[in-house]
Design a protein around this motif. Structure first.
Motif, short mmCIF file in Angstrom:
data_model
loop_
_atom_site.label_atom_id
_atom_site.label_comp_id
_atom_site.label_asym_id
_atom_site.label_seq_id
_atom_site.Cartn_x
_atom_site.Cartn_y
_atom_site.Cartn_z
N UNK A 1 0.85 -1.20 0.00
CA UNK A 1 0.00 0.00 0.00
C UNK A 1 0.88 1.25 0.00
N UNK A 2 1.94 1.22 0.83
CA UNK A 2 2.84 2.38 0.90
C UNK A 2 3.47 2.63 -0.47
N UNK A 3 3.93 1.56 -1.12
CA UNK A 3 4.55 1.73 -2.44
C UNK A 3 3.57 2.39 -3.42
N UNK A 4 2.34 1.89 -3.38
CA UNK A 4 1.33 2.43 -4.30
C UNK A 4 1.11 3.93 -4.03
N UNK A 5 0.97 4.30 -2.76
CA UNK A 5 0.67 5.70 -2.45
C UNK A 5 1.85 6.61 -2.79
N UNK A 6 3.06 6.09 -2.50
CA UNK A 6 4.24 6.93 -2.78
C UNK A 6 4.35 7.23 -4.27
N UNK A 7 4.01 6.22 -5.09
CA UNK A 7 4.05 6.45 -6.54
C UNK A 7 3.11 7.58 -6.93
N UNK A 8 2.06 7.74 -6.16
CA UNK A 8 1.08 8.79 -6.47
C UNK A 8 1.38 10.07 -5.68
N UNK A 9 2.60 10.13 -5.14
CA UNK A 9 3.03 11.31 -4.38
C UNK A 9 2.20 11.59 -3.13
N UNK A 10 1.75 10.51 -2.52
CA UNK A 10 1.04 10.68 -1.25
C UNK A 10 2.01 10.23 -0.15
N UNK A 11 2.22 11.09 0.84
CA UNK A 11 3.21 10.78 1.88
C UNK A 11 2.71 9.64 2.77
N UNK A 12 3.40 8.51 2.69
CA UNK A 12 2.95 7.34 3.44
C UNK A 12 4.14 6.57 3.99
N UNK A 13 3.93 5.95 5.17
CA UNK A 13 4.97 5.09 5.74
C UNK A 13 4.30 3.88 6.37
N UNK A 14 5.06 2.79 6.45
CA UNK A 14 4.51 1.58 7.06
C UNK A 14 5.12 1.36 8.44
#
Ligand code: AMP
Length: 429
Positions: free
Chosen positions: A261-274
């Motif tokens: 999920x984090x990888x997907x969001x980061x690709x869309x420039x959404x700041x995410x961490x697991x």
């Protein structure tokens, strides 16, 4: 009731005021006067009810009022034992917040990191020590700290402590703690083994309790989306277009799922961490800090890693996967709606998880509000279960997480899962 009517000293009232708290929560209202009177407490309360302040505020007051100005060296007079590093740090932050205008010093110790800085702080002198059991016993064994002067002892999250196998550690501590002390015992549940432990620690305790887990969920708005598993990441991305959702905790069933999920969001420039068990203690703490100070917008967590996470004013929780154990759902959404604040949860339910949804609704005795008319409606109503794919059919397989093949499919969402852009229900998100 206000904090002023609780007979608190000025430095605490000032600190509580700074936190922006308007009134004590029910557990605080019940516990603070009893603890100030010197009573032992058997408290049935979960995180999110304000229980940390319920014990730390009166401890600060009693210890501050009994500081001997002539004492040359600080002794550990308050000891709080809690099962996880995250909880220990959070309790430490409470002592920092409520005790900032007093003369008391505190520190926090836990395993998984080098002991040198922790030992230095203890040597410099602390009145209150917050500790996880393993590191506490370890430093005691090395004669680097003593708990013989403890006047106030708190055992926090006792049920989880036993779940995590700390019973022998607790028994060892009890042998060394002074008999003459005030003890406060908190647990979210009170099964017989916990009551037995409480009996061995407390002296004629007063019982305090606040609403059990399942009734606190009433204040949380709970929505559900039916969606195919491969489309969940896209639905999440879509939901996050809503800027109101500026800080959200997302739960996945597996560590692998969290990373994905984090990888997907980061690709869309959404700041995410697991945050999950494969991450080092430091990485977990950093992720949590980034989330708390809003550097990270989306924290994706597995259930174990998220236990006890307390983030001020967390309004949104998303269940990316529905848990197959209904109580876990209640714990997850309990991360929001804390201390009477507003909370909203969104659950993503695929065809296989409909069964879990039924169990959850049975437990909480209410139906989640269905959001329909969204862009990724459920199309695949009868996906093969993983066990059936492998030709195995057994009863327990019904509740096993969806893995391998389906996750492979999730990497490349098939176009057939996309519905035409539909009309989203007004006000849905
Ligand atoms: P706890 O149950 O100790 O984990 O606390 C849950 C959350 O409630 C924390 O974020 C506290 O900062 C917050 N809190 C504690 N006491 C109050 C209060 N009297 N009013 C509002 N929020 C509070």
């Amino acid at each position: 009731m206000t904090f002023n009517s609780l007979d608190l000293i000025e430095p605490i009232i000032k600190a509580v005021d700074q936190q922006g708290y308007k009134a004590p929560t029910p557990i605080q209202e019940q516990s603070i006067p009893l603890i100030l009177e010197g009573k032992d407490i058997l408290g049935c309360a979960q995180t999110g009810t304000g229980k940390t302040a319920a014990f730390s505020i009166p401890i600060i007051q009693l210890l501050e009022n009994s500081v001997k100005p002539t004492a040359k060296r600080k002794r550990i007079r308050g000891l709080i034992v809690t099962p996880t590093r995250e909880l220990a740090i959070q309790i430490g932050e409470s002592f920092e917040a409520y005790g900032r205008f007093t003369s008391l010093k505190h520190t926090v110790i836990y395993g998984g990191v080098k002991q040198i800085k922790q030992v230095a702080r203890i040597k410099a002198g602390v009145d209150v020590l917050v500790a996880t059991p393993g590191r506490l016993l370890d430093l005691m064994d090395q004669k680097l700290l003593s708990i013989r002067d403890v006047e106030m002892f708190v055992l926090d999250e006792a049920d989880r402590m036993l779940d995590m196998g700390f019973i022998h550690d607790i028994k060892r501590l009890l042998k060394v703690l002074p008999k003459q002390r005030q003890s406060l015992f908190f647990s979210a549940t009170m099964p017989p083994n916990i009551m037995k432990l409480a009996d061995s620690i407390l002296n004629n305790p007063e019982k305090v309790s606040v609403a059990p887990v399942s009734s606190t969920v009433d204040i949380i708005e709970q929505y559900v989306y039916f969606v195919d598993k491969p489309n969940k990441s896209f639905l999440l991305q879509d939901l996050l277009k809503d800027e109101k959702i500026d800080s959200v905790l997302v739960f996945t069933r597996t560590k692998h799922g969290a990373d994905k999920v984090v990888r997907h969001l980061k690709k869309k420039n959404i700041r995410a961490e697991a945050i999950h068990g494969n991450k080092s203690q430091n990485a977990r703490q950093n992720a949590l800090n980034n989330f708390k100070d809003k550097t990270t917008r989306v924290l994706v967590a597995t259930d174990i890693a998220a236990r006890g996470i307390d983030v001020d004013r967390l309004k949104y929780v998303i269940n990316f996967d529905l848990p197959n154990i209904s109580e876990t759902y209640v714990h997850r959404i309990g991360r929001t709606g804390r201390a009477g604040r507003e909370g909203i949860s969104y659950s993503f339910c695929d065809a296989i998880e409909k069964e879990y949804l039924r169990d959850i609704e049975k437990l909480i005795k209410k139906k989640l509000t269905l959001i329909d008319g969204h862009d990724f409606p459920l199309m695949d109503h009868d996906p093969p279960k993983p066990q059936q794919q492998q030709g195995q059919r057994n009863k327990s397989s019904k509740k096993t997480a969806v893995t391998s093949k389906k996750e492979g499919a999730a990497k490349k969402p098939k176009r057939k899962f996309y519905a035409k852009k539909g009309v989203r229900k007004k006000g849905a998100i």
